[in-house]
Design an enzyme around this catalytic site. Structure first.
Site, PDB file in Angstrom:
ATOM      1  CE1 TYR A 284      36.272  54.085  70.043  1.00  0.00           C
ATOM      2  CE2 TYR A 284      36.669  51.810  70.720  1.00  0.00           C
ATOM      3  CZ  TYR A 284      36.026  53.027  70.902  1.00  0.00           C
ATOM      4  OH  TYR A 284      35.151  53.196  71.934  1.00  0.00           O
TER       5      TYR A 284
ATOM      6  CE  LYS B  93      17.780  72.537  52.447  1.00  0.00           C
ATOM      7  NZ  LYS B  93      16.805  73.413  51.804  1.00  0.00           N
TER       8      LYS B  93
END
Length: 462
Positions: free
Chosen positions: A115, A170
């Site tokens: 970060y 899915k």
């Protein structure tokens, strides 16, 4: 009403207390069997000198059948039914997927690189060379699974919230079968312009888009526009995934009966997204005679037809029964029970029936086992399941790995051939025309075929 085979989608666990003496468990087992329950695992939870508590797993064929099983156990003397678990509902509680960090964050230095401030260097690198987004972010392995909830499975227009469990499933399949990270995007709109605009706006995050459970004919326009207005692969699985696996199965079924695609007569029942996509792919692969039927009968030129159906209109009208006379192949992507034994008996010698309506096929395979050479369905409890999971993980794996800008018909045909090739001549038989969805070779073979076709057609960017 058709009584389906018991299967895990209606699976229960019954917990009950019974006297700890010989024959009591056998009575429970016999009661479940008497109403057609399919017994699975039996576990001892707790036992004392006088009583036992056991869990019994049972597969049913429907909600009503499950209730009959429960009532049969409740009716037994000296048996106390403590709890009933619906295993499918329990599996879905809390959702089926989650996002996890790939990197440990244990030290200040880890945070400084992952970060701020280190991440700023990565942002600048992508700004200077936008292609680096594929190497330095999730985009190179991330697919959006997009639906508007208008055609959920065979259940209809249930809306985006009710579609979410399918999209989660899915995403699981993408990860398990091809190592692809996928995320469900369920849109609270069924407006074509709004869907297209939304997908275009989120496209920077994703390397590809899988359209799912969007009703026809809206799905055709959405796919066409997104393919024209984005530079990432757009794939409508209900169309192309179904078509690819159907073609793969037909390639091998025809090998078995020694017929060629060019010479056979194909009758298709169902002219929605899947049916028309199958017809297009079969036609591109060499099929010369395809007759499509919808709820009004044969799609003929004397009818007022939508543009997508007009391309398959034939001169002679009639019913499905009329179309079936002399047919070599029946492909069903329609409704339960529409095909009769009498219709099948009018087909050509060594007929092939692919009855893919789900969960109840156009005809029960047991009724025609002796009349046809090959039967395929969309169900996992019969041989030759036409399952899209044989196609879409490998399709996207290949497209992402070569950074394809588009998906083409040639890629679909090559993918189908790759799937079919995994069933060797010595293995090929009337109950084995497509590989198992758990065959680890499938995604790799399809991926390689897709990449090869993409490079030949000039749509690969890597």
């Amino acid at each position: 009403m058709v009584e389906l085979t018991p299967n895990p989608s209606y699976s229960l666990t019954l917990r009950f207390r019974l006297p700890n003496r010989a024959g009591m468990l056998a009575g429970v087992v016999g009661s479940i069997a008497s109403v057609g329950g399919n017994l699975g695992q039996i576990d001892l939870v707790e036992q004392s000198r006088y009583t036992s508590i056991r869990d019994v797993t049972v597969d049913a064929s429907s909600t009503e059948h499950a209730e009959r099983i429960v009532q049969s156990v409740k009716a037994l003397p000296e048996i106390e039914l403590l709890e009933v678990y619906d295993r499918t509902f329990n599996l879905h509680r809390g959702g089926k997927i989650r996002i996890e960090s790939r990197l440990p964050l244990k030290h200040q230095s880890d945070l400084a690189m992952a970060y701020t401030p280190g991440v700023g260097r990565i942002c600048n690198a992508i700004a200077e060379d936008p292609n680096q987004v594929y190497n330095l972010t999730v985009k190179g392995n991330m697919v959006a699974i997009v639906t508007d909830g208008s055609a959920v499975l065979g259940l209809g227009n249930l809306g985006p919230e009710a579609a979410l469990p399918v999209m989660e499933g899915k995403a699981m399949l993408f990860k398990e079968f091809a190592g692809i990270d996928a995320f469900p995007i369920c849109l609270n709109t069924q407006n074509v312009d709004e869907i297209v605009e939304t997908v275009k706006r989120i496209a920077p995050v994703f390397g590809g888009v899988n359209l799912e459970d969007i009703a026809a004919p809206r799905c055709f326009e959405i796919e066409r526009r997104l393919r024209a207005e984005t530079d990432i692969p757009i794939f409508h699985d209900d169309q192309h995934g179904t078509a690819i696996v159907t073609l793969a199965a037909l390639i091998n079924a025809l090998r078995l009966v020694n017929k060629s695609l060019e010479e056979i007569r194909i009758v298709m029942n169902g002219a929605g997204a899947a049916g028309l996509a199958i017809a297009r792919l079969l036609q591109k692969s060499g099929a010369q005679e395809i007759i499509i039927c919808d709820s009004k009968g044969i799609i003929s030129r004397d009818r007022d037809l939508q543009a997508d159906k007009q391309a398959f209109a034939v001169d002679q009208g009639g019913t499905l029964a009329d179309a079936m006379k002399g047919a070599d192949v029946f492909v069903g992507v329609s409704v339960p029970g529409v095909l009769t034994v009498e219709m099948v008996e009018t087909m050509a010698k060594d007929a092939i029936v692919m009855a893919m309506a789900n969960p109840i096929p156009e005809i029960q395979p047991e009724l025609i086992e002796s009349q046809v050479a090959v039967i395929a369905t969309g169900r996992s409890d019969y041989p030759n399941q036409i399952n899209n999971v044989l196609a879409f993980p490998g399709i996207f794996r290949g497209a992402l790995d070569c950074r394809a800008s588009d998906l083409t018909t040639s890629m679909y045909i090559e993918a189908a051939s790759a799937i079919a090739s995994l069933v060797s001549p010595t293995q090929l038989n009337r109950e084995y025309i497509v590989p198992s969805v758990f065959d680890e070779r499938v995604a790799t073979a399809v991926s390689a075929a897709v990449q090869r076709a993409a490079r030949e057609e000039g749509v690969a960017r890597n």
